[in-house]
Design a protein around this motif. Structure first.
Motif, PDB file in Angstrom:
ATOM      1  N   PRO A 124     101.983 -87.580 -76.958  1.00  0.00           N
ATOM      2  CA  PRO A 124     102.207 -88.216 -75.870  1.00  0.00           C
ATOM      3  C   PRO A 124     103.475 -88.299 -75.395  1.00  0.00           C
ATOM      4  CG  PRO A 124     102.003 -89.848 -77.039  1.00  0.00           C
ATOM      5  CD  PRO A 124     101.319 -88.557 -77.908  1.00  0.00           C
ATOM      6  N   ILE A 125     104.196 -88.044 -74.235  1.00  0.00           N
ATOM      7  CA  ILE A 125     106.033 -87.656 -73.358  1.00  0.00           C
ATOM      8  C   ILE A 125     105.874 -89.174 -72.685  1.00  0.00           C
ATOM      9  CG2 ILE A 125     107.729 -86.452 -72.557  1.00  0.00           C
ATOM     10  CD1 ILE A 125     106.310 -84.401 -72.906  1.00  0.00           C
ATOM     11  N   GLU A 126     106.655 -90.000 -73.223  1.00  0.00           N
ATOM     12  CA  GLU A 126     106.434 -90.956 -71.986  1.00  0.00           C
ATOM     13  C   GLU A 126     107.505 -91.239 -71.194  1.00  0.00           C
ATOM     14  OE1 GLU A 126     107.244 -94.915 -74.506  1.00  0.00           O
ATOM     15  OE2 GLU A 126     104.643 -94.633 -75.256  1.00  0.00           O
ATOM     16  N   TYR A 127     107.637 -91.827 -70.118  1.00  0.00           N
ATOM     17  CA  TYR A 127     108.872 -91.465 -69.002  1.00  0.00           C
ATOM     18  C   TYR A 127     109.002 -93.132 -68.639  1.00  0.00           C
ATOM     19  CZ  TYR A 127     109.307 -86.605 -67.774  1.00  0.00           C
ATOM     20  OH  TYR A 127     109.739 -85.354 -68.170  1.00  0.00           O
ATOM     21  N   ILE A 128     109.513 -93.687 -67.992  1.00  0.00           N
ATOM     22  CA  ILE A 128     109.476 -94.823 -66.864  1.00  0.00           C
ATOM     23  C   ILE A 128     109.533 -94.442 -65.760  1.00  0.00           C
ATOM     24  CG2 ILE A 128     111.338 -96.429 -66.115  1.00  0.00           C
ATOM     25  CD1 ILE A 128     113.195 -95.424 -69.513  1.00  0.00           C
ATOM     26  N   ALA A 129     108.814 -95.342 -64.579  1.00  0.00           N
ATOM     27  CA  ALA A 129     108.322 -95.255 -63.453  1.00  0.00           C
ATOM     28  C   ALA A 129     109.336 -96.635 -62.499  1.00  0.00           C
ATOM     29  CB  ALA A 129     107.057 -95.750 -63.472  1.00  0.00           C
ATOM     30  N   LEU A 130     109.812 -96.058 -61.485  1.00  0.00           N
ATOM     31  CA  LEU A 130     111.004 -97.618 -60.824  1.00  0.00           C
ATOM     32  C   LEU A 130     110.711 -97.833 -59.655  1.00  0.00           C
ATOM     33  CD1 LEU A 130     113.839 -98.826 -60.269  1.00  0.00           C
ATOM     34  CD2 LEU A 130     114.524 -96.581 -59.533  1.00  0.00           C
ATOM     35  N   ARG A 131     110.230 -98.500 -59.308  1.00  0.00           N
ATOM     36  CA  ARG A 131     109.849 -99.440 -57.924  1.00  0.00           C
ATOM     37  C   ARG A 131     110.866-100.447 -57.098  1.00  0.00           C
ATOM     38  NH1 ARG A 131     104.582-102.142 -57.595  1.00  0.00           N
ATOM     39  NH2 ARG A 131     105.412-103.848 -58.161  1.00  0.00           N
ATOM     40  N   PRO A 146      98.996 -67.905 -58.370  1.00  0.00           N
ATOM     41  CA  PRO A 146      97.968 -68.822 -57.691  1.00  0.00           C
ATOM     42  C   PRO A 146      97.339 -69.839 -58.924  1.00  0.00           C
ATOM     43  CG  PRO A 146      98.413 -67.360 -56.385  1.00  0.00           C
ATOM     44  CD  PRO A 146      98.805 -66.736 -57.783  1.00  0.00           C
ATOM     45  N   GLY A 147      97.696 -71.371 -58.653  1.00  0.00           N
ATOM     46  CA  GLY A 147      96.133 -72.080 -59.607  1.00  0.00           C
ATOM     47  C   GLY A 147      97.033 -72.312 -60.843  1.00  0.00           C
ATOM     48  N   LEU A 148      98.216 -71.493 -61.371  1.00  0.00           N
ATOM     49  CA  LEU A 148      98.022 -71.597 -62.964  1.00  0.00           C
ATOM     50  C   LEU A 148      98.920 -72.494 -62.613  1.00  0.00           C
ATOM     51  CD1 LEU A 148      99.293 -70.519 -65.256  1.00  0.00           C
ATOM     52  CD2 LEU A 148     101.174 -68.365 -64.978  1.00  0.00           C
ATOM     53  N   TYR A 149      99.977 -73.070 -62.326  1.00  0.00           N
ATOM     54  CA  TYR A 149     101.027 -74.674 -62.655  1.00  0.00           C
ATOM     55  C   TYR A 149      99.746 -76.014 -62.417  1.00  0.00           C
ATOM     56  CZ  TYR A 149     104.734 -77.755 -62.479  1.00  0.00           C
ATOM     57  OH  TYR A 149     104.987 -79.249 -62.669  1.00  0.00           O
ATOM     58  N   ASP A 150      98.743 -76.066 -61.506  1.00  0.00           N
ATOM     59  CA  ASP A 150      98.083 -76.378 -61.684  1.00  0.00           C
ATOM     60  C   ASP A 150      96.801 -76.898 -62.803  1.00  0.00           C
ATOM     61  OD1 ASP A 150      98.173 -77.381 -59.390  1.00  0.00           O
ATOM     62  OD2 ASP A 150      96.048 -77.181 -57.616  1.00  0.00           O
ATOM     63  N   GLU A 151      96.408 -75.764 -62.809  1.00  0.00           N
ATOM     64  CA  GLU A 151      96.115 -76.014 -64.821  1.00  0.00           C
ATOM     65  C   GLU A 151      96.787 -76.650 -65.997  1.00  0.00           C
ATOM     66  OE1 GLU A 151      92.393 -74.902 -66.847  1.00  0.00           O
ATOM     67  OE2 GLU A 151      92.804 -75.608 -64.856  1.00  0.00           O
ATOM     68  N   VAL A 152      97.828 -76.172 -65.612  1.00  0.00           N
ATOM     69  CA  VAL A 152      98.204 -76.944 -67.349  1.00  0.00           C
ATOM     70  C   VAL A 152      98.517 -77.599 -67.128  1.00  0.00           C
ATOM     71  CG1 VAL A 152     100.800 -76.543 -68.039  1.00  0.00           C
ATOM     72  CG2 VAL A 152      99.741 -74.278 -67.560  1.00  0.00           C
ATOM     73  N   LEU A 153      98.855 -78.610 -66.086  1.00  0.00           N
ATOM     74  CA  LEU A 153      99.171 -79.783 -65.684  1.00  0.00           C
ATOM     75  C   LEU A 153      97.310 -80.900 -66.285  1.00  0.00           C
ATOM     76  CD1 LEU A 153     101.514 -80.348 -62.881  1.00  0.00           C
ATOM     77  CD2 LEU A 153     102.032 -79.994 -64.691  1.00  0.00           C
ATOM     78  N   ARG A 154      96.631 -79.699 -65.639  1.00  0.00           N
ATOM     79  CA  ARG A 154      95.397 -80.800 -65.709  1.00  0.00           C
ATOM     80  C   ARG A 154      94.930 -80.303 -66.965  1.00  0.00           C
ATOM     81  NH1 ARG A 154      90.192 -79.169 -67.028  1.00  0.00           N
ATOM     82  NH2 ARG A 154      90.689 -77.096 -67.867  1.00  0.00           N
ATOM     83  N   LEU A 155      95.318 -79.587 -67.850  1.00  0.00           N
ATOM     84  CA  LEU A 155      95.370 -79.458 -69.262  1.00  0.00           C
ATOM     85  C   LEU A 155      96.313 -80.737 -70.298  1.00  0.00           C
ATOM     86  CD1 LEU A 155      95.178 -75.663 -70.690  1.00  0.00           C
ATOM     87  CD2 LEU A 155      92.937 -77.260 -70.224  1.00  0.00           C
ATOM     88  N   VAL A 156      97.251 -81.174 -69.312  1.00  0.00           N
ATOM     89  CA  VAL A 156      98.446 -81.925 -70.195  1.00  0.00           C
ATOM     90  C   VAL A 156      98.762 -82.706 -69.111  1.00  0.00           C
ATOM     91  CG1 VAL A 156      99.870 -79.732 -71.109  1.00  0.00           C
ATOM     92  CG2 VAL A 156     100.336 -81.038 -68.525  1.00  0.00           C
ATOM     93  N   GLU A 157      97.504 -83.439 -68.615  1.00  0.00           N
ATOM     94  CA  GLU A 157      96.720 -84.629 -68.494  1.00  0.00           C
ATOM     95  C   GLU A 157      98.124 -85.417 -67.906  1.00  0.00           C
ATOM     96  OE1 GLU A 157      95.239 -87.401 -70.840  1.00  0.00           O
ATOM     97  OE2 GLU A 157      93.435 -85.878 -72.179  1.00  0.00           O
ATOM     98  N   MET A 207      89.881 -83.055 -63.990  1.00  0.00           N
ATOM     99  CA  MET A 207      89.340 -84.025 -65.491  1.00  0.00           C
ATOM    100  C   MET A 207      89.935 -83.818 -66.257  1.00  0.00           C
ATOM    101  SD  MET A 207      84.969 -84.628 -67.227  1.00  0.00           S
ATOM    102  CE  MET A 207      85.385 -82.320 -67.673  1.00  0.00           C
ATOM    103  N   ALA A 208      90.358 -85.347 -67.071  1.00  0.00           N
ATOM    104  CA  ALA A 208      91.289 -85.268 -68.130  1.00  0.00           C
ATOM    105  C   ALA A 208      90.910 -84.556 -69.101  1.00  0.00           C
ATOM    106  CB  ALA A 208      91.948 -86.601 -68.171  1.00  0.00           C
ATOM    107  N   VAL A 209      90.667 -84.351 -70.398  1.00  0.00           N
ATOM    108  CA  VAL A 209      91.120 -83.784 -71.627  1.00  0.00           C
ATOM    109  C   VAL A 209      91.449 -84.375 -72.388  1.00  0.00           C
ATOM    110  CG1 VAL A 209      90.246 -81.665 -70.543  1.00  0.00           C
ATOM    111  CG2 VAL A 209      92.553 -82.250 -72.062  1.00  0.00           C
ATOM    112  N   GLY A 210      90.439 -85.281 -73.707  1.00  0.00           N
ATOM    113  CA  GLY A 210      90.827 -85.818 -74.767  1.00  0.00           C
ATOM    114  C   GLY A 210      91.815 -84.582 -75.601  1.00  0.00           C
ATOM    115  N   LEU A 211      92.850 -85.551 -76.532  1.00  0.00           N
ATOM    116  CA  LEU A 211      93.514 -85.242 -77.407  1.00  0.00           C
ATOM    117  C   LEU A 211      93.198 -83.771 -78.385  1.00  0.00           C
ATOM    118  CD1 LEU A 211      96.561 -85.008 -78.114  1.00  0.00           C
ATOM    119  CD2 LEU A 211      95.582 -87.594 -80.310  1.00  0.00           C
TER     120      LEU A 211
END
Length: 253
Positions: free
Chosen positions: A240-247, A78-89, A1-5
């Motif tokens: 916020p960190i913006e990226y570019i998506a390519l398809r 174990p679990g650390l990377y997932d938890e960081v990524l959850r926090l930073v949405e 679940m994402a967290v608000g800013l």
């Protein structure tokens, strides 16, 4: 679940996240599986480039400081990377899946997940119904973490160089791959090495990737090209960190 800013900024301030990774009897997409790890985690909000962001992790009473991109160290807990990524949405894997499934039938997707890390990039693809995934990362610790935390996500996970002659061609042939996806890591791959791997895919294959920079050199020769900007994640200071998506699609049938 994402967290608000606002909540995120509170978390990276004086408070500490205590994480208990559950032990489970079988794999569930998006969850840590097959082991238990208890740690406390704090994200250092000091300003700086995302490659210099620092975690403060305490395991068994011992505090460690490590950069997020020190993947061998981060993946070892174990679990650390997932938890960081959850926090930073972290949003790149979901964006990749969204763009791929917009032009394909999910049940027909057989993708190479390049720079797959611990397999978090596989979660939205599998949740959306992708038929098969093969993982690849240059770092052996990434493969070890993926097999530990998501043992059922990939048909095969290779720790190797996408530019190694014949390596991707063998995977494409063995697993009938028809897409290459890369959540956030493609700009770290030399263009020449990427070209070797992508060249092994058959005509009609899709490439979907995200990166902070333009990906024109990786998109040479593609058809039906689509690009868009999106918020890849929050920085440790809550920006916020913006990226570019390519398809794009390889020409041919």
């Amino acid at each position: 679940m994402a967290v608000g800013l606002a909540v995120f900024q509170q978390l990276i301030g004086i408070n500490t996240i205590i994480y208990f990774a559950p032990t489970r009897s079988k794999s569930t997409v998006g969850e840590t599986t097959g082991m238990a790890s208890d740690f406390s985690l704090r994200l250092d909000p000091s300003p700086g480039d995302q490659h210099e962001e620092v975690l403060v992790v305490t395991v068994d009473g011992r505090e460690q400081r490590m950069r997020l991109h020190e993947y061998d160290r981060v993946y070892s807990i174990p679990g650390l990377y997932d938890e960081v990524l959850r926090l930073v949405e972290y949003a790149s894997p979901a964006k990749v899946a969204e763009l791929l499934f917009a032009v394909t039938s999910p049940g027909g997707v057989r993708a190479l997940d390049l720079a797959a890390g611990n397999g978090v990039s596989a979660d939205p693809l599998l949740a959306g119904g992708a038929a098969a995934l093969v993982g690849m990362d240059l770092i052996p610790e990434a493969r070890d973490a993926a097999l530990r935390e998501r043992p059922d996500a990939y048909l095969e996970y290779v720790a190797g160089d996408v530019g190694e002659p014949g390596l991707v061609a063998q995977l494409v042939a063995e697993h009938d791959l028809n897409a290459l996806v890369c959540s956030g890591g493609i700009s770290h791959i030399p263009v020449a090495a990427f070209a070797v791997g992508w060249g092994a895919f058959p005509p009609g294959s899709w490439l979907v990737a995200t990166a902070r920079e333009e990906m024109d050199e990786y998109a040479v020769g593609l058809e039906e090209v689509h690009t868009e900007r999106f918020v890849h994640r929050l920085s440790f200071s809550g920006e916020p960190i913006e990226y570019i998506a390519l398809r794009g699609r390889k020409p041919g049938s």
